[in-house]
Design a protein around this motif. Sequence first.
Motif, short mmCIF file in Angstrom:
data_model
loop_
_atom_site.label_atom_id
_atom_site.label_comp_id
_atom_site.label_asym_id
_atom_site.label_seq_id
_atom_site.Cartn_x
_atom_site.Cartn_y
_atom_site.Cartn_z
N PRO A 149 0.83 -1.21 0.00
CA PRO A 149 0.00 0.00 0.00
C PRO A 149 0.85 1.25 0.00
N LYS A 150 0.50 2.21 -0.91
CA LYS A 150 1.30 3.42 -1.07
C LYS A 150 1.17 4.34 0.12
N ASN A 151 -0.08 4.56 0.55
CA ASN A 151 -0.29 5.55 1.62
C ASN A 151 -1.35 5.02 2.58
N ARG A 152 -1.67 5.83 3.58
CA ARG A 152 -2.60 5.40 4.62
C ARG A 152 -4.00 5.15 4.05
N TYR A 153 -4.39 5.94 3.07
CA TYR A 153 -5.74 5.83 2.51
C TYR A 153 -5.94 4.45 1.88
N GLY B 29 -4.14 1.91 2.43
CA GLY B 29 -3.99 0.94 3.51
C GLY B 29 -5.29 0.73 4.25
N ALA B 30 -6.03 1.83 4.50
CA ALA B 30 -7.29 1.72 5.22
C ALA B 30 -8.31 0.93 4.41
N GLU C 150 -7.68 -1.24 2.10
CA GLU C 150 -7.25 -2.64 2.07
C GLU C 150 -7.56 -3.34 3.38
N PHE C 151 -7.49 -2.58 4.49
CA PHE C 151 -7.83 -3.18 5.78
C PHE C 151 -9.28 -3.65 5.78
#
Lengths: 76, 261
Positions: B56-60, B62-63, B65-66
């Motif tokens: 994942p590139k960034n937190r967004y 990542g979220a 994908e979570f």
Amino acid sequence: MGALTLGGIGLGAIGFGLGAIGAGIGVGLAGLGATQAVARQPEMYSRIFTVFIMAAAMAEALGLLGFVLAFIAMAA
Amino acid sequence: MNPFADLPGEINHLLTTLAGQELWGPITTYTPFIILIILLVLVAVFTAKRQLSLVPKNRYVGAIEFFVDFTRNDIGFGVLGSAAKKHIPFFLTLFIFILLANLVGIIPGSKAATGTMGTTVALTIISFVYFTYYGIKHHGLGRYMLSFAPHGVKPAPLAAFVWFLEFISMLLRLLTLSVRLFANMFAGHILLGVLAILTTLFITPLISSLSLDAAGFGVAGILWLLLLVVLYAMEIFVACVQAYVFTLLSSVYVMLATTEH
């Protein structure tokens, strides 16, 4: 007189209170079982949590039906 | 001077607001929020899809994908096992839509799209048709209808009776699934609304006249406000849990419909 004029609302609230007893006991028992299960086998936490949520949801549904019926009783 | 005197009128106003008004034809005050949620879901998914990479590139991303990972592992594979793969897009759609609707509904001034019977019944019918379709596809119509009765119930009349009870409880899923989501959202918003009204009613006397009585009510008003903040946090938790419960039960129903028992 006050009790009579508030009849619909009062009875609806009492009915919901009575319904909430059963749902409360049900969710409490589900929580008891889940806590004991996690205490025995902490590594099964995620599976137990899923089962707990399912059981709690089943018990809670009856309480929520009572909640909706209480509003219907107040409106009528 | 009694702050409770205005309470019934204010609560009636709150209830009529929460019940939803018809704006134009079938469009109620809830409809814009449903459209908003659909747009939010589309924007969230498509912006995340564009930035998709192995790590994942960034937190967004990542979220997002979570959420996908959580739905797939906890709800999909956790309940259905290896058969879950083709059902995961459906569960994800349900989960993200309900979660966003619940969370947006908590923002003061907005409405929860799931806080009205119409939306929850629609979602439930989608779920009902989905698991019935897969049940019939897996068993065939006749065997699916018979599969409600558990195996091993010996006297035929008793087996028929058990089948009847199971069939009724299967139909009642339409009611329980929709009412659970609706009542949780509705009750939560009434609770928050009543506490907000109480805070207002208790602090208002302090503004008009400065007396010992008014100061006492003001302190009580601050306590109502603290309770409101605590319950607000709990409502955020309830919003997440109810989205989880709805999706989890949908997957359990699919599991029950597509396995022998």
